[in-house]
Write a protein that holds these residues in place. Structure first.
Motif, PDB file in Angstrom:
ATOM      1  N   PHE A  10      -0.035  -1.352  -0.004  1.00  0.00           N
ATOM      2  CA  PHE A  10       0.308   0.115   0.317  1.00  0.00           C
ATOM      3  C   PHE A  10       0.456   1.186   0.332  1.00  0.00           C
ATOM      4  CE2 PHE A  10      -3.703  -2.521   1.633  1.00  0.00           C
ATOM      5  CZ  PHE A  10      -4.444  -2.040   0.765  1.00  0.00           C
ATOM      6  N   CYS A  11       2.201   1.125   0.323  1.00  0.00           N
ATOM      7  CA  CYS A  11       2.955   2.048   0.736  1.00  0.00           C
ATOM      8  C   CYS A  11       3.474   3.088  -0.904  1.00  0.00           C
ATOM      9  CB  CYS A  11       3.724   1.665   1.799  1.00  0.00           C
ATOM     10  SG  CYS A  11       3.259   2.664   3.370  1.00  0.00           S
ATOM     11  N   VAL A  12       3.522   1.320  -0.951  1.00  0.00           N
ATOM     12  CA  VAL A  12       4.628   1.532  -2.743  1.00  0.00           C
ATOM     13  C   VAL A  12       3.908   2.068  -3.818  1.00  0.00           C
ATOM     14  CG1 VAL A  12       5.980   1.164  -4.419  1.00  0.00           C
ATOM     15  CG2 VAL A  12       6.662   0.835  -1.943  1.00  0.00           C
ATOM     16  N   TYR A  13       2.546   1.610  -3.615  1.00  0.00           N
ATOM     17  CA  TYR A  13       1.845   1.720  -5.044  1.00  0.00           C
ATOM     18  C   TYR A  13       0.239   2.538  -4.480  1.00  0.00           C
ATOM     19  CZ  TYR A  13       2.334  -2.431  -7.142  1.00  0.00           C
ATOM     20  OH  TYR A  13       3.388  -3.164  -8.112  1.00  0.00           O
ATOM     21  N   CYS A  14      -0.131   3.539  -3.401  1.00  0.00           N
ATOM     22  CA  CYS A  14      -1.404   4.291  -2.897  1.00  0.00           C
ATOM     23  C   CYS A  14       0.130   5.744  -3.032  1.00  0.00           C
ATOM     24  CB  CYS A  14      -1.459   4.101  -1.682  1.00  0.00           C
ATOM     25  SG  CYS A  14      -2.866   3.031  -2.678  1.00  0.00           S
ATOM     26  N   THR A  15       1.010   5.558  -2.801  1.00  0.00           N
ATOM     27  CA  THR A  15       1.760   7.356  -2.280  1.00  0.00           C
ATOM     28  C   THR A  15       2.889   7.269  -3.751  1.00  0.00           C
ATOM     29  OG1 THR A  15       3.977   6.021  -1.698  1.00  0.00           O
ATOM     30  CG2 THR A  15       2.444   7.189  -0.119  1.00  0.00           C
ATOM     31  N   ASP A  16       3.269   8.926  -3.646  1.00  0.00           N
ATOM     32  CA  ASP A  16       4.482   9.199  -4.772  1.00  0.00           C
ATOM     33  C   ASP A  16       5.737   8.625  -4.514  1.00  0.00           C
ATOM     34  OD1 ASP A  16       3.267  11.026  -5.816  1.00  0.00           O
ATOM     35  OD2 ASP A  16       3.967  12.700  -4.553  1.00  0.00           O
TER      36      ASP A  16
END
Length: 100
Positions: free
Chosen positions: A81-87
């Protein structure tokens, strides 16, 4: 002064950065991928909670292995989630993210 006019005509204005909270975007998790990743995180957290409910066991090796796997799955799903949903996805680049 004459050169200044030439540069103004060919120079594009700098784009303003978008105002997303924490750089969050769902652009890379569209369609069925977002509910699937959310369900994965919820179920792995539920597995960690259920494992913690067990108070006594006779042979605990399997339980400890289950604890390790469910906790690892939960942490990895949060990382996804952190990788795909942030910059971060854009900063690393699609090819590096796919390789990892």
């Amino acid at each position: 002064m004459e050169n200044h006019a030439v540069y103004n005509q060919t120079t594009e204005p700098q784009a303003k950065p978008s105002r997303r909270p924490f750089g969050c975007t769902l652009r890379h998790l569209r369609g069925w991928r977002l509910p699937t990743k959310a369900l994965q995180a919820i179920l792995s957290l539920l597995a960690v909670i259920c494992e913690e409910i067990v108070e006594d066991c006779i042979q605990c090796g399997g339980l400890y292995f289950f604890e390790f796997v469910s906790c690892s799955a939960f942490l990895l799903s949060l990382l996804i989630f952190c990788v795909y949903c942030t910059d971060v996805y854009g900063a690393f680049g699609e090819d590096k993210v796919q390789r990892v």
